[in-house]
Write a protein that holds these residues in place. Structure first.
Motif, PDB file in Angstrom:
ATOM      1  N   UNK A 246       0.826  -1.207   0.000  1.00  0.00           N
ATOM      2  CA  UNK A 246       0.000   0.000   0.000  1.00  0.00           C
ATOM      3  C   UNK A 246       0.859   1.255   0.000  1.00  0.00           C
ATOM      4  N   UNK A 247       1.899   1.269   0.837  1.00  0.00           N
ATOM      5  CA  UNK A 247       2.714   2.484   0.946  1.00  0.00           C
ATOM      6  C   UNK A 247       4.194   2.149   1.085  1.00  0.00           C
ATOM      7  N   UNK A 248       4.828   1.603   0.038  1.00  0.00           N
ATOM      8  CA  UNK A 248       6.277   1.385   0.101  1.00  0.00           C
ATOM      9  C   UNK A 248       6.989   2.725   0.224  1.00  0.00           C
ATOM     10  N   UNK A 249       7.980   2.797   1.102  1.00  0.00           N
ATOM     11  CA  UNK A 249       8.621   4.079   1.391  1.00  0.00           C
ATOM     12  C   UNK A 249       9.972   4.250   0.718  1.00  0.00           C
ATOM     13  N   UNK A 250      10.760   3.183   0.637  1.00  0.00           N
ATOM     14  CA  UNK A 250      12.089   3.297   0.042  1.00  0.00           C
ATOM     15  C   UNK A 250      11.972   3.376  -1.484  1.00  0.00           C
ATOM     16  N   UNK A 251      12.764   4.209  -2.138  1.00  0.00           N
ATOM     17  CA  UNK A 251      12.702   4.309  -3.603  1.00  0.00           C
ATOM     18  C   UNK A 251      12.893   2.965  -4.302  1.00  0.00           C
ATOM     19  N   UNK A 252      13.692   2.076  -3.716  1.00  0.00           N
ATOM     20  CA  UNK A 252      13.891   0.765  -4.339  1.00  0.00           C
ATOM     21  C   UNK A 252      12.618  -0.071  -4.249  1.00  0.00           C
ATOM     22  N   UNK A 253      11.959  -0.068  -3.085  1.00  0.00           N
ATOM     23  CA  UNK A 253      10.700  -0.797  -2.931  1.00  0.00           C
ATOM     24  C   UNK A 253       9.637  -0.236  -3.870  1.00  0.00           C
ATOM     25  N   UNK A 254       9.600   1.083  -4.008  1.00  0.00           N
ATOM     26  CA  UNK A 254       8.646   1.714  -4.916  1.00  0.00           C
ATOM     27  C   UNK A 254       8.907   1.295  -6.356  1.00  0.00           C
ATOM     28  N   UNK A 255      10.180   1.187  -6.720  1.00  0.00           N
ATOM     29  CA  UNK A 255      10.529   0.785  -8.081  1.00  0.00           C
ATOM     30  C   UNK A 255      10.156  -0.674  -8.336  1.00  0.00           C
ATOM     31  N   UNK A 256      10.338  -1.535  -7.322  1.00  0.00           N
ATOM     32  CA  UNK A 256       9.939  -2.930  -7.480  1.00  0.00           C
ATOM     33  C   UNK A 256       8.435  -3.041  -7.695  1.00  0.00           C
ATOM     34  N   UNK A 257       7.669  -2.277  -6.926  1.00  0.00           N
ATOM     35  CA  UNK A 257       6.216  -2.301  -7.080  1.00  0.00           C
ATOM     36  C   UNK A 257       5.810  -1.771  -8.448  1.00  0.00           C
ATOM     37  N   UNK A 258       6.481  -0.707  -8.912  1.00  0.00           N
ATOM     38  CA  UNK A 258       6.147  -0.116 -10.208  1.00  0.00           C
ATOM     39  C   UNK A 258       6.456  -1.048 -11.373  1.00  0.00           C
ATOM     40  N   UNK A 259       7.327  -2.031 -11.142  1.00  0.00           N
ATOM     41  CA  UNK A 259       7.690  -2.958 -12.223  1.00  0.00           C
ATOM     42  C   UNK A 259       6.689  -4.082 -12.399  1.00  0.00           C
ATOM     43  N   UNK A 260       5.660  -4.139 -11.530  1.00  0.00           N
ATOM     44  CA  UNK A 260       4.638  -5.173 -11.619  1.00  0.00           C
ATOM     45  C   UNK A 260       3.463  -4.657 -12.442  1.00  0.00           C
ATOM     46  N   UNK A 261       2.949  -5.471 -13.360  1.00  0.00           N
ATOM     47  CA  UNK A 261       1.807  -5.087 -14.178  1.00  0.00           C
ATOM     48  C   UNK A 261       0.568  -4.956 -13.301  1.00  0.00           C
ATOM     49  N   UNK A 262      -0.113  -3.795 -13.284  1.00  0.00           N
ATOM     50  CA  UNK A 262      -1.297  -3.631 -12.430  1.00  0.00           C
ATOM     51  C   UNK A 262      -2.455  -4.495 -12.900  1.00  0.00           C
ATOM     52  N   UNK A 263      -3.264  -4.974 -11.943  1.00  0.00           N
ATOM     53  CA  UNK A 263      -4.408  -5.819 -12.270  1.00  0.00           C
ATOM     54  C   UNK A 263      -5.635  -5.005 -12.646  1.00  0.00           C
ATOM     55  N   UNK A 264      -5.648  -3.718 -12.291  1.00  0.00           N
ATOM     56  CA  UNK A 264      -6.795  -2.870 -12.604  1.00  0.00           C
ATOM     57  C   UNK A 264      -6.297  -1.494 -13.026  1.00  0.00           C
ATOM     58  N   UNK A 265      -7.203  -0.683 -13.547  1.00  0.00           N
ATOM     59  CA  UNK A 265      -6.837   0.656 -13.976  1.00  0.00           C
ATOM     60  C   UNK A 265      -6.269   0.678 -15.381  1.00  0.00           C
ATOM     61  N   UNK A 266      -5.626   1.773 -15.706  1.00  0.00           N
ATOM     62  CA  UNK A 266      -5.070   1.956 -17.045  1.00  0.00           C
ATOM     63  C   UNK A 266      -3.833   1.088 -17.223  1.00  0.00           C
ATOM     64  N   UNK A 267      -3.800   0.332 -18.298  1.00  0.00           N
ATOM     65  CA  UNK A 267      -2.652  -0.527 -18.571  1.00  0.00           C
ATOM     66  C   UNK A 267      -1.494   0.319 -19.109  1.00  0.00           C
ATOM     67  N   UNK A 268      -0.338   0.302 -18.444  1.00  0.00           N
ATOM     68  CA  UNK A 268       0.788   1.129 -18.918  1.00  0.00           C
ATOM     69  C   UNK A 268       1.338   0.612 -20.245  1.00  0.00           C
ATOM     70  N   UNK A 269       1.824   1.538 -21.065  1.00  0.00           N
ATOM     71  CA  UNK A 269       2.417   1.141 -22.342  1.00  0.00           C
ATOM     72  C   UNK A 269       3.736   0.412 -22.132  1.00  0.00           C
ATOM     73  N   UNK A 270       4.410   0.767 -21.050  1.00  0.00           N
ATOM     74  CA  UNK A 270       5.702   0.130 -20.776  1.00  0.00           C
ATOM     75  C   UNK A 270       5.901   0.045 -19.268  1.00  0.00           C
ATOM     76  N   UNK A 271       6.359  -1.105 -18.790  1.00  0.00           N
ATOM     77  CA  UNK A 271       6.616  -1.271 -17.367  1.00  0.00           C
ATOM     78  C   UNK A 271       7.871  -0.508 -16.959  1.00  0.00           C
ATOM     79  N   UNK A 272       7.864  -0.035 -15.718  1.00  0.00           N
ATOM     80  CA  UNK A 272       9.013   0.697 -15.189  1.00  0.00           C
ATOM     81  C   UNK A 272      10.185  -0.250 -14.992  1.00  0.00           C
TER      82      UNK A 272
END
Length: 337
Positions: A246-272
């Motif tokens: 829900x709330x990853x705080x470290x930039x590395x944890x945030x980047x790991x979460x951003x690299x996962x394809x979301x199950x809902x919402x707008x589908x990103x054109x490219x994963x982080x």
């Protein structure tokens, strides 16, 4: 945690002497595991996850290794423990499931023989009793015909079946702590889901604590109560699974979460993707934040290594987060004059 931890690791460092100097693969990490708790250990390849597990169970026998710090299991210090005592503990009180079941199993022995050998090595039971327990364990792993599987060799089983056998062998002496080193990485999605269901069942059936190692944040979220994020041999963040998602705080944890394809919402054109690569073990002992060269938020304070700190169970090693936390505390109504 109210009760004493089953496993308590304090300032653990693992280094190897090399021709180019001391290579530090784990750098001063601390964490604890409570009874019947499942903890996910995540991070990129080379972050020190597997070396941490190998040190816990005493399987690093390289003459050039230097292990410092403390590993207390059930109140006993494991660092410096005699090899004979470690062999007694290994497989009995603490077991490990390796990433590749094909190389973990002996190819020239039948499955049943390998599980029975494990049982008889640690407990004073006869062949018949060991055989009965092996059949019960295979059945508990969801294997439909344990007797037939026990007569087969590893190469005659599928990857998922071999992994179930390895888990059965690891649980044969009812260990208090199970170390799972990426047990689902080489499996297809369907078998992977079955193994995750099995791991959840193991805690209920056997009462074991589990350290689940993976580089896949989504897989760990399925089974873990708490997550420890490692990078460059250090712990950069730890907290409950909900906190980390829900709330990853470290930039590395945030980047790991951003690299996962979301199950809902707008589908990103490219994963982080995180630019650059993880640091060399020869450089992890240097001062400063290990993630700073790849971090978009780095600033002058990152030249010093940040401590792992925070409120409650959510701990973060980041100057940016600690500075923001201090600013919030200073501006809170309770602290105003």
């Amino acid at each position: 945690m109210g009760a004493a931890p089953l496993l308590d690791v304090r300032d653990l460092s693992i280094s190897f002497r090399t021709g180019r100097g001391l290579a530090r693969v784990v750098d001063g990490i601390s964490f604890a595991i409570a009874p019947k708790e499942i903890v996910g250990l995540i991070g990129e390849s080379g972050s020190g996850k597997t070396m941490t597990l190998m040190s816990l169970i005493g399987l690093i026998d390289d003459p050039n290794v230097v292990i410092e710090g403390s590993i207390r299991f059930k109140g006993r210090e494991l660092v410096g423990m005699k090899k004979s005592a470690l062999r007694t503990m290994r497989g009995n009180d603490m077991s490990i499931v390796f990433q590749d079941p094909m190389t973990a199993l002996t190819p020239v022995l039948r499955i049943g023989e390998q599980i029975e050998e494990q049982i008889r090595a640690h407990e004073p039971v006869g062949r018949k009793a060991a055989h009965r327990r092996a059949m019960d364990l295979l059945a508990a792993m969801g294997i439909a015909d344990p007797a037939a599987v026990a007569e087969r060799y590893p190469h005659q089983l599928s990857g998922g079946m071999r992994q179930r056998v390895c888990i059965a062998m690891a649980l044969s002496c009812r260990p208090s702590l199970l170390l799972a080193d990426e047990p689902t990485t080489a499996l297809d999605v369907t078998v992977q889901a079955q193994i995750l269901d099995l791991i959840r069942h193991l805690r209920m059936e056997f009462g074991s604590s589990i350290i689940f190692v993976s580089h896949d944040l989504g897989v760990v979220a399925e089974v873990a109560d708490r997550i420890v994020v490692m990078y460059g041999g250090t712990i950069v963040e730890s907290g409950t699974t909900e906190d980390l998602f829900v709330s990853p705080s470290h930039p590395y944890s945030q980047a790991l979460k951003a690299s996962i394809l979301p199950l809902s919402g707008v589908r990103p054109k490219r994963l982080w993707s995180i630019p650059g690569g993880p640091p060399s073990p020869l450089m992890t002992a240097a001062s400063g934040c290990a993630f700073a060269p790849r971090c978009q938020h780095r600033f002058d304070a990152c030249s010093e290594r940040p401590p792992l700190s925070g409120a409650g169970a959510h701990l973060v090693a980041c100057h940016l987060v600690s500075g923001r936390r201090q600013a919030d505390e200073a501006s809170s109504p309770e602290r105003r004059p």
